[in-house]
Design an enzyme around this catalytic site. Structure first.
Site, PDB file in Angstrom:
ATOM      1  N   SER A 148       0.446  -1.047  -0.440  1.00  0.00           N
ATOM      2  CA  SER A 148      -0.385  -0.524  -0.256  1.00  0.00           C
ATOM      3  C   SER A 148       0.528   0.895   0.413  1.00  0.00           C
ATOM      4  O   SER A 148       1.481   1.912  -0.154  1.00  0.00           O
ATOM      5  CB  SER A 148      -1.398   0.055   0.911  1.00  0.00           C
ATOM      6  OG  SER A 148      -1.862   0.956   1.555  1.00  0.00           O
ATOM      7  N   GLY A 149       1.718   2.155   1.406  1.00  0.00           N
ATOM      8  CA  GLY A 149       2.362   2.659   1.030  1.00  0.00           C
ATOM      9  C   GLY A 149       3.613   2.702   1.379  1.00  0.00           C
ATOM     10  O   GLY A 149       4.585   4.196   0.947  1.00  0.00           O
ATOM     11  N   GLY A 150       4.067   1.327   1.440  1.00  0.00           N
ATOM     12  CA  GLY A 150       5.793   0.827   1.251  1.00  0.00           C
ATOM     13  C   GLY A 150       6.526   1.384   2.331  1.00  0.00           C
ATOM     14  O   GLY A 150       6.999   1.290   1.623  1.00  0.00           O
ATOM     15  N   ASP A 152       6.558  -0.438   5.155  1.00  0.00           N
ATOM     16  CA  ASP A 152       7.053  -1.635   6.179  1.00  0.00           C
ATOM     17  C   ASP A 152       8.442  -1.382   7.069  1.00  0.00           C
ATOM     18  O   ASP A 152       9.503  -1.188   6.092  1.00  0.00           O
ATOM     19  CB  ASP A 152       6.882  -2.956   5.197  1.00  0.00           C
ATOM     20  CG  ASP A 152       7.219  -3.979   6.004  1.00  0.00           C
ATOM     21  OD1 ASP A 152       5.266  -3.981   6.683  1.00  0.00           O
ATOM     22  OD2 ASP A 152       7.964  -4.413   6.707  1.00  0.00           O
ATOM     23  N   CYS A 213       2.328  10.748   9.498  1.00  0.00           N
ATOM     24  CA  CYS A 213       3.153  10.663   8.236  1.00  0.00           C
ATOM     25  C   CYS A 213       2.466  10.703   7.304  1.00  0.00           C
ATOM     26  O   CYS A 213       1.260   9.671   7.370  1.00  0.00           O
ATOM     27  CB  CYS A 213       4.812   9.720   8.490  1.00  0.00           C
ATOM     28  SG  CYS A 213       4.805   9.387   6.783  1.00  0.00           S
ATOM     29  N   TYR A 485       5.062  -2.506  18.911  1.00  0.00           N
ATOM     30  CA  TYR A 485       3.955  -2.433  18.529  1.00  0.00           C
ATOM     31  C   TYR A 485       4.798  -3.127  16.368  1.00  0.00           C
ATOM     32  O   TYR A 485       5.125  -2.829  16.025  1.00  0.00           O
ATOM     33  CB  TYR A 485       4.237  -1.356  18.203  1.00  0.00           C
ATOM     34  CG  TYR A 485       3.029  -0.818  17.325  1.00  0.00           C
ATOM     35  CD1 TYR A 485       1.833  -1.319  17.051  1.00  0.00           C
ATOM     36  CD2 TYR A 485       3.309   0.936  16.249  1.00  0.00           C
ATOM     37  CE1 TYR A 485       0.609  -0.534  16.006  1.00  0.00           C
ATOM     38  CE2 TYR A 485       2.422   1.462  15.877  1.00  0.00           C
ATOM     39  CZ  TYR A 485       1.194   0.639  15.383  1.00  0.00           C
ATOM     40  OH  TYR A 485       0.103   1.357  14.633  1.00  0.00           O
ATOM     41  N   ASN A 487       3.669  -2.525  13.687  1.00  0.00           N
ATOM     42  CA  ASN A 487       3.422  -1.415  12.694  1.00  0.00           C
ATOM     43  C   ASN A 487       5.070  -1.495  12.642  1.00  0.00           C
ATOM     44  O   ASN A 487       5.379  -0.488  12.113  1.00  0.00           O
ATOM     45  CB  ASN A 487       2.521  -0.456  12.748  1.00  0.00           C
ATOM     46  CG  ASN A 487       1.207  -0.748  12.034  1.00  0.00           C
ATOM     47  OD1 ASN A 487       1.053  -1.478  11.442  1.00  0.00           O
ATOM     48  ND2 ASN A 487       0.118   1.001  11.775  1.00  0.00           N
ATOM     49  N   TYR A 488       5.966  -1.562  14.126  1.00  0.00           N
ATOM     50  CA  TYR A 488       7.163  -1.834  13.790  1.00  0.00           C
ATOM     51  C   TYR A 488       7.887  -2.277  13.605  1.00  0.00           C
ATOM     52  O   TYR A 488       8.931  -2.740  14.415  1.00  0.00           O
ATOM     53  CB  TYR A 488       7.719  -0.627  14.704  1.00  0.00           C
ATOM     54  CG  TYR A 488       7.189   1.258  15.275  1.00  0.00           C
ATOM     55  CD1 TYR A 488       7.031   1.839  13.714  1.00  0.00           C
ATOM     56  CD2 TYR A 488       6.460   1.445  16.058  1.00  0.00           C
ATOM     57  CE1 TYR A 488       6.159   3.199  14.046  1.00  0.00           C
ATOM     58  CE2 TYR A 488       5.973   3.240  16.811  1.00  0.00           C
ATOM     59  CZ  TYR A 488       5.787   3.600  15.141  1.00  0.00           C
ATOM     60  OH  TYR A 488       5.755   5.186  14.660  1.00  0.00           O
TER      61      TYR A 488
HETATM   62  C1  LIG Z   1       8.137   7.629   8.500  1.00  0.00           C
HETATM   63  C2  LIG Z   1       7.035   6.851   8.940  1.00  0.00           C
HETATM   64  C3  LIG Z   1       6.156   7.197   9.819  1.00  0.00           C
HETATM   65  C4  LIG Z   1       5.340   6.647  10.871  1.00  0.00           C
HETATM   66  N1  LIG Z   1       3.895   6.742  11.406  1.00  0.00           N
HETATM   67  C5  LIG Z   1       3.709   6.385  12.251  1.00  0.00           C
HETATM   68  C6  LIG Z   1       2.698   6.816  12.803  1.00  0.00           C
HETATM   69  O1  LIG Z   1       2.698   7.668  13.282  1.00  0.00           O
HETATM   70  N2  LIG Z   1       1.490   5.731  13.574  1.00  0.00           N
HETATM   71  C7  LIG Z   1       1.647   4.556  13.087  1.00  0.00           C
HETATM   72  O2  LIG Z   1       1.002   4.002  13.985  1.00  0.00           O
HETATM   73  N3  LIG Z   1       2.328   4.101  13.039  1.00  0.00           N
HETATM   74  C8  LIG Z   1       3.089   5.097  12.477  1.00  0.00           C
HETATM   75  N4  LIG Z   1       4.163   3.939  10.685  1.00  0.00           N
HETATM   76  C9  LIG Z   1       4.574   2.987  10.553  1.00  0.00           C
HETATM   77  C10 LIG Z   1       3.679   2.211   9.637  1.00  0.00           C
HETATM   78  O3  LIG Z   1       2.085   2.017  10.284  1.00  0.00           O
HETATM   79  C11 LIG Z   1       3.304   1.437   9.463  1.00  0.00           C
HETATM   80  O4  LIG Z   1       4.927   1.049   9.213  1.00  0.00           O
HETATM   81  C12 LIG Z   1       2.054   0.267   7.988  1.00  0.00           C
HETATM   82  O5  LIG Z   1       2.719  -1.319   8.341  1.00  0.00           O
HETATM   83  C13 LIG Z   1       2.787   1.011   6.722  1.00  0.00           C
HETATM   84  O6  LIG Z   1       1.425   0.519   5.986  1.00  0.00           O
HETATM   85  P1  LIG Z   1       2.150   1.092   4.638  1.00  0.00           P
HETATM   86  O7  LIG Z   1       0.678   0.344   4.176  1.00  0.00           O
HETATM   87  O8  LIG Z   1       2.284   2.180   4.213  1.00  0.00           O
HETATM   88  O9  LIG Z   1       3.362  -0.319   4.194  1.00  0.00           O
HETATM   89  P2  LIG Z   1       3.751  -0.884   3.270  1.00  0.00           P
HETATM   90  O10 LIG Z   1       4.940  -1.219   3.284  1.00  0.00           O
HETATM   91  O11 LIG Z   1       2.576  -1.221   2.183  1.00  0.00           O
HETATM   92  O12 LIG Z   1       2.727  -2.177   3.456  1.00  0.00           O
HETATM   93  C14 LIG Z   1       3.424  -3.015   5.597  1.00  0.00           C
HETATM   94  C15 LIG Z   1       2.664  -4.172   5.403  1.00  0.00           C
HETATM   95  O13 LIG Z   1       1.067  -4.218   5.137  1.00  0.00           O
HETATM   96  C16 LIG Z   1       0.445  -5.095   4.511  1.00  0.00           C
HETATM   97  N5  LIG Z   1      -0.025  -4.345   3.214  1.00  0.00           N
HETATM   98  C17 LIG Z   1      -0.296  -3.102   2.579  1.00  0.00           C
HETATM   99  N6  LIG Z   1      -1.447  -2.787   1.943  1.00  0.00           N
HETATM  100  C18 LIG Z   1      -2.334  -4.062   2.738  1.00  0.00           C
HETATM  101  C19 LIG Z   1      -3.653  -4.511   1.690  1.00  0.00           C
HETATM  102  N7  LIG Z   1      -4.257  -3.689   0.875  1.00  0.00           N
HETATM  103  N8  LIG Z   1      -4.113  -5.526   2.707  1.00  0.00           N
HETATM  104  C20 LIG Z   1      -3.235  -6.227   3.411  1.00  0.00           C
HETATM  105  N9  LIG Z   1      -1.809  -6.404   3.832  1.00  0.00           N
HETATM  106  C21 LIG Z   1      -1.712  -5.250   3.424  1.00  0.00           C
HETATM  107  C22 LIG Z   1       1.824  -5.401   3.651  1.00  0.00           C
HETATM  108  O14 LIG Z   1       2.093  -6.150   2.777  1.00  0.00           O
HETATM  109  C23 LIG Z   1       3.125  -5.521   4.652  1.00  0.00           C
HETATM  110  O15 LIG Z   1       3.083  -6.320   5.489  1.00  0.00           O
HETATM  111  C24 LIG Z   1       5.565   4.839  10.322  1.00  0.00           C
HETATM  112  C25 LIG Z   1       5.816   4.436  10.047  1.00  0.00           C
HETATM  113  C26 LIG Z   1       6.707   5.062   9.149  1.00  0.00           C
HETATM  114  C27 LIG Z   1       7.828   4.596   7.664  1.00  0.00           C
END
Ligand SMILES: Cc1cc2nc3c(=O)[nH]c(=O)nc-3n(C[C@H](O)[C@H](O)[C@H](O)COP(=O)(O)OP(=O)(O)OC[C@H]3O[C@@H](n4cnc5c(N)ncnc54)[C@H](O)[C@@H]3O)c2cc1C
Length: 548
Positions: A148-150, A152, A213, A485, A487-488
């Site tokens: 999704s947002g990349g 991970d 973010c 957590y 998500n981290y």
């Molecule tokens: C700069 C930064 C700031 C952040 N700030 C916060 C914050 O304020 N609060 C917080 O809670 N977290 C925060 N995070 C952590 C963030 O929530 C996690 O990294 C989250 O997993 C990112 O989601 P993504 O879709 O961007 O990433 P992705 O890398 O696309 O996905 C992360 C995981 O989710 C899975 N996924 C993505 N899309 C789907 C889908 N459609 N169906 C099933 N699985 C899917 C992926 O396969 C992967 O395992 C932050 C991270 C960063 C890098």
């Protein structure tokens, strides 16, 4: 708890009939016979992505690399209009393959020449294309990665050590706001910033309580729980999910009622990518005032930062829920001298105006003065999280400062206060268990942004420092389990998954024992062949949990 089996399906993937199968075989034979890579002249025009100041427009041709023909011909067979789907597929021989892949790698640590890349990237524009990509990935023995947002933290959406197909949701980002009912449907590829912006175009008084973010994707964020600066008033992002469109391992599309409450529970905090593919989330919007107040105050140790932080630990969890103050710790020099100090940035957001904020701060934190500032950056990082349940003493804080000052300046630390409504949720409401009694979440990271890669001696020394700091912190943070957590996500916590004992080493830290066991039972029911897997996905065991 009895597993629930859902019978109602919203839609079903079409099974091949014999004639179609013959046609597919013919196409596959044709593809395999090709000595040169197949060229398709259709041009690809991905929507320009303009977030956080970086605008990208991606245009290219489709080439099929030897090895991916099987997958491509399967997609060709499944698609009514292959010309249109071919514009959304990228193989390694395609000139846009690398830019498309790189565009979504939001942690530069994984954007390296040696990082393993997908065999094929699919960027679907609709749900039936997602289904076709899923079914062909399964059929041809690839693993799947969903992006999704990349963002991970371990790059798990963009890279893997095995041949894999990546489904990138960059073209599925629609956002449909329903102001009357205070809800919004958001497709999985939308970034948080796009969600906020679209809502703000429709209303000034509704908001979705998510993170800071703007480029974090809604797909991954809600799958892991999702905290933000309205956490103390409205809980996690995942607490405010009211429905979903979700594709299971068979390609069936489920909503909340057809999937049943157990699976709906699991995908909001248990890591949705262990169970299937989120197509879209339906979110509850919460009321906010038209005007909010933000401030940033910097304090060093010499200016009493230790004492303010010591007080913060017990005052913040009980303060007015309209106020959120995130703290960042930085090690830096005092003025132009070589003497080192800790600087703390107190970054506040208040759901109201300064008329009521200032008396609130004067009563609770008279030490703070107010200025305004906001900052966002793209990083190359390794991070680790902790939850603190007992206030750290002044002596303990001083020892922590000493350790931080041993760092070369590459480390940053973020503190988010808990309390408020988080104390009213049971730790089993959703898989995210870090609720009542948590004083604050501590996130630490080291940055490799000034290094050519994260394997240089300096980068390795920084990773090593983070590991040692992690061990040093043990007496000050939660224990049994030491909470982390999801998500981290942090593969250093362990990746063993052959049996519960191995997997509990990392799984109980993210979800605690009851939730982790429940996630394992749900996983065994909805994805028994473990198709949706990555190094820390919910595991499948050869014996059932109740037999252990
Ligand atoms: C700069 C930064 C700031 C952040 N700030 C916060 C914050 O304020 N609060 C917080 O809670 N977290 C925060 N995070 C952590 C963030 O929530 C996690 O990294 C989250 O997993 C990112 O989601 P993504 O879709 O961007 O990433 P992705 O890398 O696309 O996905 C992360 C995981 O989710 C899975 N996924 C993505 N899309 C789907 C889908 N459609 N169906 C099933 N699985 C899917 C992926 O396969 C992967 O395992 C932050 C991270 C960063 C890098």
């Amino acid at each position: 708890m009895q597993p629930q089996r859902s019978s109602k399906r919203l839609s079903k993937a079409k099974e091949p009939n014999p004639t179609e199968k013959q046609q597919e075989e013919k196409k596959e034979t044709r593809m395999n016979a090709a000595k040169e890579p197949l060229r398709n002249d259709a041009r690809l025009n991905l929507k320009a992505l303009c977030i956080s100041g970086s605008c990208r427009s991606l245009v290219s041709n489709l080439y099929v690399t030897p090895g991916s023909e099987d997958f491509i011909s399967c997609l060709r067979w499944h698609s009514n209009n292959f010309t249109s789907i071919s514009q959304l597929i990228f193989t390694t021989a395609n000139s846009s393959f690398l830019p498309v892949w790189q565009a979504g790698v939001n942690n530069a640590r994984f954007n390296q020449p040696e990082t393993p890349k997908p065999s094929v990237i699919v960027t679907p524009v609709n749900e039936s294309q997602v289904r076709n990509a899923l079914l062909c990935t399964k059929k041809h023995g690839y693993e799947i990665r969903i992006r999704s947002g990349g963002h991970d933290f371990e790059g798990l959406s963009s890279t893997a050590d095995v041949p894999f197909v990546m489904i990138d949701f960059i073209n599925m980002r629609s956002i449909d706001v329903d102001v009357v009912n205070s809800t919004v449907w958001v497709q999985a590829g939308a970034a948080l910033g796009e969600v906020y912006y679209t809502i703000s175009q429709k209303t000034d008084t509704l908001y979705f309580p998510a993170g800071l973010c703007p480029t974090v994707g809604i797909g991954g964020y809600l799958g892991g729980g999702g905290y933000g600066n309205l956490l103390r008033k409205y809980g996690l992002g995942a607490d405010n999910v009211v429905d979903v469109r979700f594709m299971d391992v068979n390609g069936d599309i489920l909503d909340r009622s057809s999937m049943g409450e157990e699976l709906f529970w699991a995908i909001r905090g248990g890591g949705a990518s262990s169970f299937g593919i989120v197509l879209a989330w339906k979110l509850r919007l919460v009321p906010v005032p038209e005007l909010v107040t933000v401030f940033v105050v910097n304090k060093t140790l010499e200016e009493g930062a230790t004492e303010i932080f010591h007080k913060f630990q017990t005052v913040m969890p009980n303060i007015d829920r309209n106020l959120h103050i995130r703290i960042q710790w930085f090690g830096e020099n005092v003025g132009n001298t070589t003497k080192k100090t800790i600087k703390m940035a107190f970054e506040g957001i208040y759901q109201g105006t300064s008329d009521t904020l200032i008396p609130l701060l004067e009563e609770n934190f008279p030490e703070l003065n107010v200025t305004q500032e906001i900052s966002i950056s793209k990083l190359s990082i390794k991070g680790k999280s902790d939850y603190i349940r007992a206030p750290i003493s002044i002596e303990g804080l001083k020892k922590i400062w000493e350790k931080i000052l041993e760092n070369d300046g590459s480390a940053t630390f973020q503190i988010n206060p808990f309390g408020g409504i988080m104390n009213e949720y049971s730790e089993t409401t959703i898989p995210y268990p870090h609720r009542a009694g948590v004083l604050f979440q501590l996130f630490k990271m080291v940055n490799f942004g000034d290094q050519p890669s994260y394997t240089t001696p300096t980068s390795l020394a920084r990773r090593d420092w983070l590991q040692r700091f992690e061990a040093f912190l043990e007496p000050y943070v939660s224990s049994n389990p030491r909470e982390a957590y999801f998500n981290y996500i942090d593969l250093d916590l362990g990746v063993g998954s052959d049996n519960y004992e191995e997997a509990s080493v990392w799984g109980e830290r993210y979800w605690k024992s009851d939730n982790f066991k429940k996630l394992i039972r749900i996983k065994a029911r909805v994805d028994p062949d473990n198709f949706f897997r990555h190094p820390q996905s919910i595991p499948i065991f050869s014996t059932s949990l109740s037999d252990m």
